[in-house]
Design a protein around this motif. Structure first.
Motif, PDB file in Angstrom:
ATOM      1  N   THR A   4      -6.670  -2.972  -2.319  1.00  0.00           N
ATOM      2  CA  THR A   4      -8.001  -2.631  -1.348  1.00  0.00           C
ATOM      3  C   THR A   4      -8.085  -1.151  -1.294  1.00  0.00           C
ATOM      4  O   THR A   4      -6.839  -0.630  -1.069  1.00  0.00           O
ATOM      5  CB  THR A   4      -7.890  -3.449   0.016  1.00  0.00           C
ATOM      6  N   THR A   5      -9.211  -0.706  -1.300  1.00  0.00           N
ATOM      7  CA  THR A   5      -9.387   0.729  -1.063  1.00  0.00           C
ATOM      8  C   THR A   5      -9.934   1.068   0.441  1.00  0.00           C
ATOM      9  O   THR A   5     -10.617   0.032   0.922  1.00  0.00           O
ATOM     10  CB  THR A   5      -9.917   1.514  -2.036  1.00  0.00           C
ATOM     11  N   SER A   6      -9.757   2.375   0.783  1.00  0.00           N
ATOM     12  CA  SER A   6     -10.312   2.709   2.069  1.00  0.00           C
ATOM     13  C   SER A   6     -11.824   2.719   1.867  1.00  0.00           C
ATOM     14  O   SER A   6     -12.511   2.656   2.958  1.00  0.00           O
ATOM     15  CB  SER A   6      -9.881   3.795   2.688  1.00  0.00           C
ATOM     16  N   GLY A   7     -12.376   2.741   0.748  1.00  0.00           N
ATOM     17  CA  GLY A   7     -13.839   2.837   0.627  1.00  0.00           C
ATOM     18  C   GLY A   7     -14.680   1.397   1.244  1.00  0.00           C
ATOM     19  O   GLY A   7     -15.516   1.292   1.654  1.00  0.00           O
ATOM     20  N   ASP A   8     -13.612   0.325   1.175  1.00  0.00           N
ATOM     21  CA  ASP A   8     -14.302  -1.027   1.531  1.00  0.00           C
ATOM     22  C   ASP A   8     -14.381  -0.925   3.158  1.00  0.00           C
ATOM     23  O   ASP A   8     -14.670  -1.841   3.633  1.00  0.00           O
ATOM     24  CB  ASP A   8     -13.240  -2.093   0.997  1.00  0.00           C
ATOM     25  N   VAL A   9     -13.421  -0.232   3.706  1.00  0.00           N
ATOM     26  CA  VAL A   9     -12.941  -0.197   4.988  1.00  0.00           C
ATOM     27  C   VAL A   9     -13.830   0.534   6.152  1.00  0.00           C
ATOM     28  O   VAL A   9     -14.475   0.188   6.920  1.00  0.00           O
ATOM     29  CB  VAL A   9     -11.610   0.040   5.257  1.00  0.00           C
ATOM     30  N   LEU A  10     -14.117   1.707   5.591  1.00  0.00           N
ATOM     31  CA  LEU A  10     -14.629   2.710   6.376  1.00  0.00           C
ATOM     32  C   LEU A  10     -16.079   2.975   5.973  1.00  0.00           C
ATOM     33  O   LEU A  10     -16.530   3.049   4.955  1.00  0.00           O
ATOM     34  CB  LEU A  10     -14.067   4.052   6.359  1.00  0.00           C
ATOM     35  N   PRO A  11     -16.825   2.727   7.135  1.00  0.00           N
ATOM     36  CA  PRO A  11     -18.275   2.876   6.846  1.00  0.00           C
ATOM     37  C   PRO A  11     -18.714   4.285   6.750  1.00  0.00           C
ATOM     38  O   PRO A  11     -18.200   5.170   7.001  1.00  0.00           O
ATOM     39  CB  PRO A  11     -18.864   2.298   8.200  1.00  0.00           C
ATOM     40  N   THR A  12     -19.952   4.460   5.917  1.00  0.00           N
ATOM     41  CA  THR A  12     -20.625   5.686   5.771  1.00  0.00           C
ATOM     42  C   THR A  12     -22.068   5.766   6.103  1.00  0.00           C
ATOM     43  O   THR A  12     -22.410   4.561   6.092  1.00  0.00           O
ATOM     44  CB  THR A  12     -20.292   6.406   4.451  1.00  0.00           C
ATOM     45  N   GLY A  13     -22.519   6.703   6.279  1.00  0.00           N
ATOM     46  CA  GLY A  13     -24.050   6.788   6.420  1.00  0.00           C
ATOM     47  C   GLY A  13     -24.322   6.349   7.766  1.00  0.00           C
ATOM     48  O   GLY A  13     -23.843   6.341   8.914  1.00  0.00           O
ATOM     49  N   SER A  14     -25.572   5.574   7.678  1.00  0.00           N
ATOM     50  CA  SER A  14     -26.168   4.677   8.736  1.00  0.00           C
ATOM     51  C   SER A  14     -25.272   3.371   9.432  1.00  0.00           C
ATOM     52  O   SER A  14     -25.276   2.939  10.401  1.00  0.00           O
ATOM     53  CB  SER A  14     -27.346   4.463   8.854  1.00  0.00           C
ATOM     54  N   ARG A  15     -24.351   3.109   8.701  1.00  0.00           N
ATOM     55  CA  ARG A  15     -23.685   1.978   8.940  1.00  0.00           C
ATOM     56  C   ARG A  15     -22.731   2.298   9.870  1.00  0.00           C
ATOM     57  O   ARG A  15     -22.215   1.195  10.765  1.00  0.00           O
ATOM     58  CB  ARG A  15     -22.729   1.586   7.608  1.00  0.00           C
ATOM     59  N   ILE A  16     -22.447   3.498  10.263  1.00  0.00           N
ATOM     60  CA  ILE A  16     -21.418   3.918  11.412  1.00  0.00           C
ATOM     61  C   ILE A  16     -22.303   3.412  12.784  1.00  0.00           C
ATOM     62  O   ILE A  16     -21.566   3.245  13.879  1.00  0.00           O
ATOM     63  CB  ILE A  16     -21.165   5.241  11.270  1.00  0.00           C
ATOM     64  N   PHE A  17     -23.412   3.145  12.848  1.00  0.00           N
ATOM     65  CA  PHE A  17     -24.213   2.863  14.117  1.00  0.00           C
ATOM     66  C   PHE A  17     -24.287   1.205  14.128  1.00  0.00           C
ATOM     67  O   PHE A  17     -24.581   0.540  15.222  1.00  0.00           O
ATOM     68  CB  PHE A  17     -25.595   3.267  13.972  1.00  0.00           C
ATOM     69  N   THR A  18     -23.621   0.385  13.214  1.00  0.00           N
ATOM     70  CA  THR A  18     -23.729  -0.817  13.305  1.00  0.00           C
ATOM     71  C   THR A  18     -22.111  -1.644  13.481  1.00  0.00           C
ATOM     72  O   THR A  18     -21.900  -2.705  13.425  1.00  0.00           O
ATOM     73  CB  THR A  18     -24.326  -1.487  12.294  1.00  0.00           C
ATOM     74  N   THR A  19     -21.197  -0.870  13.257  1.00  0.00           N
ATOM     75  CA  THR A  19     -19.822  -1.182  13.103  1.00  0.00           C
ATOM     76  C   THR A  19     -18.889  -0.905  14.162  1.00  0.00           C
ATOM     77  O   THR A  19     -19.073   0.126  14.500  1.00  0.00           O
ATOM     78  CB  THR A  19     -19.219  -0.573  11.660  1.00  0.00           C
ATOM     79  N   ILE A  20     -17.985  -1.760  14.452  1.00  0.00           N
ATOM     80  CA  ILE A  20     -16.799  -1.384  15.420  1.00  0.00           C
ATOM     81  C   ILE A  20     -15.766  -0.945  14.741  1.00  0.00           C
ATOM     82  O   ILE A  20     -15.437  -1.469  13.863  1.00  0.00           O
ATOM     83  CB  ILE A  20     -16.747  -2.703  16.070  1.00  0.00           C
ATOM     84  N   PRO A  21     -15.030   0.194  15.120  1.00  0.00           N
ATOM     85  CA  PRO A  21     -15.465   0.883  16.263  1.00  0.00           C
ATOM     86  C   PRO A  21     -16.141   2.189  16.389  1.00  0.00           C
ATOM     87  O   PRO A  21     -16.157   2.838  17.440  1.00  0.00           O
ATOM     88  CB  PRO A  21     -13.911   1.376  16.456  1.00  0.00           C
TER      89      PRO A  21
END
Length: 154
Positions: A4-21
């Protein structure tokens, strides 16, 4: 063997407005900014340790702003970012908790002279700052916990 890579884990762009934390970024801005504004609007005595409270609120506000834009621009895709996310928010929790305790102590000290009309306004501002400071501490704590869970998944 799949990795697994962190690209699958950390959101980018507008996805940060929909993911916890990452959804906690906006309330952290609001409550941290309110602590900064409320403490800055009071008068500081020479022996008053409000400098630490101001440092913490400004440091965390600027740090959260930088962190928010790093996530928004998508520059958080290397493998070190999940651990940096946990580390920054843990540091923010420790800083805000220490600042909240100091601010509560100063507020209790001001309660003795709050009957004087000039000090009543400052006392009320301190009470508001203490509440906002503990709420900011709680938000950073929740962000740390959920970031640690995300880090363990990566």
């Amino acid at each position: 063997m799949a990795s697994t890579t962190s690209g699958d884990v950390l959101p980018t762009g507008s996805r940060i407005f929909t993911t916890i934390p990452d959804i906690f970024f906006i309330p952290e801005f609001v409550f941290g900014g309110l602590v900064w504004i409320l403490v800055a609007s009071t008068t500081i005595q020479d022996s008053n340790p409000q400098g630490w409270v101001m440092f913490v609120s400004v440091f965390c506000f600027v740090g959260t702003t930088l962190w928010f834009f790093i996530f928004l621009c998508g520059a958080n895709q290397s493998s070190i970012w999940p651990s940096l996310d946990v580390g920054f928010h843990f540091l923010a929790v420790v800083f805000y908790l220490s600042a909240s305790v100091i601010l509560a102590f100063i507020t209790i000290a001001y309660s003795n002279i709050a009957t004087i009309p000039d000090f009543l306004k400052i006392y009320r501002l301190y009470i508001s700052a203490v509440v906002m400071s503990y709420l900011a501490t709680l938000l950073y704590f929740l962000h740390t916990i959920f970031s640690a869970i995300r880090w363990k998944r990566s």
